[in-house]
Design a protein around this motif. Sequence first.
Motif, PDB file in Angstrom:
ATOM      1  N   SER A  14     -18.518  19.382 -10.440  1.00 17.80           N
ATOM      2  CA  SER A  14     -18.257  18.579 -11.398  1.00 17.80           C
ATOM      3  C   SER A  14     -19.053  18.868 -12.880  1.00 17.80           C
ATOM      4  O   SER A  14     -18.750  18.372 -13.888  1.00 17.80           O
ATOM      5  CB  SER A  14     -18.729  16.994 -11.033  1.00 17.80           C
ATOM      6  OG  SER A  14     -20.218  17.350 -10.847  1.00 17.80           O
TER       7      SER A  14
ATOM      8  N   ILE B 150     -11.259  14.433 -13.238  1.00 15.05           N
ATOM      9  CA  ILE B 150     -12.013  14.313 -11.965  1.00 15.05           C
ATOM     10  C   ILE B 150     -12.149  12.926 -11.722  1.00 15.05           C
ATOM     11  O   ILE B 150     -12.717  12.046 -12.702  1.00 15.05           O
ATOM     12  CB  ILE B 150     -13.209  15.142 -11.789  1.00 15.05           C
ATOM     13  CG1 ILE B 150     -12.794  16.663 -12.363  1.00 15.05           C
ATOM     14  CG2 ILE B 150     -13.929  15.091 -10.501  1.00 15.05           C
ATOM     15  CD1 ILE B 150     -14.469  17.461 -12.299  1.00 15.05           C
ATOM     16  N   SER B 151     -11.964  12.360 -10.491  1.00 15.95           N
ATOM     17  CA  SER B 151     -12.501  11.017 -10.083  1.00 15.95           C
ATOM     18  C   SER B 151     -13.568  11.264  -9.088  1.00 15.95           C
ATOM     19  O   SER B 151     -13.392  12.424  -8.333  1.00 15.95           O
ATOM     20  CB  SER B 151     -11.458  10.119  -9.702  1.00 15.95           C
ATOM     21  OG  SER B 151     -10.825  10.646  -8.527  1.00 15.95           O
ATOM     22  N   TYR B 152     -14.395  10.114  -8.686  1.00 22.34           N
ATOM     23  CA  TYR B 152     -15.378  10.415  -7.762  1.00 22.34           C
ATOM     24  C   TYR B 152     -15.555   9.135  -6.645  1.00 22.34           C
ATOM     25  O   TYR B 152     -15.200   8.073  -7.148  1.00 22.34           O
ATOM     26  CB  TYR B 152     -16.782  10.646  -8.587  1.00 22.34           C
ATOM     27  CG  TYR B 152     -16.817  11.589  -9.662  1.00 22.34           C
ATOM     28  CD1 TYR B 152     -17.464  12.719  -9.364  1.00 22.34           C
ATOM     29  CD2 TYR B 152     -16.251  11.183 -10.948  1.00 22.34           C
ATOM     30  CE1 TYR B 152     -17.455  13.739 -10.221  1.00 22.34           C
ATOM     31  CE2 TYR B 152     -16.375  12.502 -11.792  1.00 22.34           C
ATOM     32  CZ  TYR B 152     -16.747  13.591 -11.535  1.00 22.34           C
ATOM     33  OH  TYR B 152     -16.913  14.477 -12.417  1.00 22.34           O
TER      34      TYR B 152
ATOM     35  N   VAL C  40     -22.338  18.666 -13.309  1.00 26.28           N
ATOM     36  CA  VAL C  40     -23.666  17.942 -13.510  1.00 26.28           C
ATOM     37  C   VAL C  40     -24.829  19.020 -13.315  1.00 26.28           C
ATOM     38  O   VAL C  40     -25.735  19.155 -13.830  1.00 26.28           O
ATOM     39  CB  VAL C  40     -23.682  17.029 -12.268  1.00 26.28           C
ATOM     40  CG1 VAL C  40     -25.245  16.345 -12.643  1.00 26.28           C
ATOM     41  CG2 VAL C  40     -22.633  15.987 -12.701  1.00 26.28           C
TER      42      VAL C  40
END
Lengths: 235, 224
Positions: A49, A67-69, A51
């Motif tokens: 992602s 992107i989804s989480y 991060v």
Amino acid sequence: MPITISSLCKRFGDLVVFKDLNLTFQDQAVTAVLGPSGCGKTTLLNIISGVEDKEAGTILGTDKRKISYLFQEPRLLPWKNVYANVEFLLLDIMSPEERKLRVEHFLKLVSLNEFSHYYPHTLSGGMKQRVSMARAFAYPADILLMDEPFQALDLRLKIGLAKSFNMLFLEEERTAVFVTHDIHEALMLGDEIVVFSQRPGEVRDRIINPVPRRERSLSNELLLKIEKRLYTLLR
Amino acid sequence: MLLSAEIILPSPEITVLRFFELLSSRDFWPALGATILRGLAGFFISCAAGIICGITGGLKPRFNAFIKPYIAIIKPTPVMSVILLALIWFKTDNVPIFVSFLIAFPIIFSNVIEGVSHVDGKLIEMAKLYGLKRNTKLFHIYIPSITPYFLAGISSGLGITWKVVIAAEVLAQPLHALGTGLQAAKIQLETAEVFAWTGAAILLSVVTEKSLNSILRRLPWRDS
């Protein structure tokens, strides 16, 4: 486009998390990364992602893709009702009419359309996680990253959620990476199961799930066989 | 004998009688209205400044470090010193507004800062991962998280606002004011009337506090 990780290295001080990790996540399929706690599963997601920085290596197939989480906790906004929680991520990217259609559609898929005016504190843990799944799928994305989203729930709820997840996934196929230490979750959700070793995380085995998504259940003979194999691998 | 007793502590009957006389008197309603306006003016300025400074201070440590010493000085300053200084600096009508600002602003500010520090970091992380716009984060995460703290600040801030506004009015003597009426009654040794004005001040305070609390209870996401 699949996500391809090559020669990934990552360290936290003296702690080597990945030495030379090579791994491909197939497109429009769920890859379950199964491994013991502390093998670097969450770090892997964070690197994908963006991060977390990586030390060396390349990751292909994530550029300019949305992107989804799905998180370990549902992460709902307590001051918004179910409907508004699903709508929340769409506020910046869709018109109100589009949002309405999408939110209602996905709430229906997780059978929560009757609860759209409920506030999170009135829902059970399983319902909250279903709202959170509807939110992740209602957000238009190519990639879905999941960090043990069912870990806090009991087996019966997990199976129910896995079924809801499978409904959603059949509707909206994504390149999904799913990290977990739970064999049942991996079997129910993963089209492919990648078994990680202890730190530094390496791929010990890859198993293709032979049972189609619609037919998966924990009493399935084929899945029971794989379950046994996974037990010996993780021991 | 009876007369002097009424001066020190008037009987309840006389006090109630005076209270109703006061309600029907020519001076009362303009005085009450002017006091409410002054209190609200000072209070709204405090709220606006408290929200802006509180959110900025909560998010930007450098701003917080800048403003904190001022708050630390204002908070323990005796209300009377503030009133006396304001009397030197401002027109009589504005004295109570300034005083109520100095008293209420630090309360609202501290509560908003507290609220910002309690915003769920996981929600902020999620907002970042999804790349939400700044205003979306502000209006959908920060402000709702802060609201209960802010309303609690309003509730205690408004209670004290009426007290200091009336105290400032007693000394500043604006034309229309609860404090002016209170002072006039005291000078004429009309103790029953002092009680009557006090009753009006208490009612004002209770009514505002009750209505604020009912708003606070109605926030839909509150558990109990």
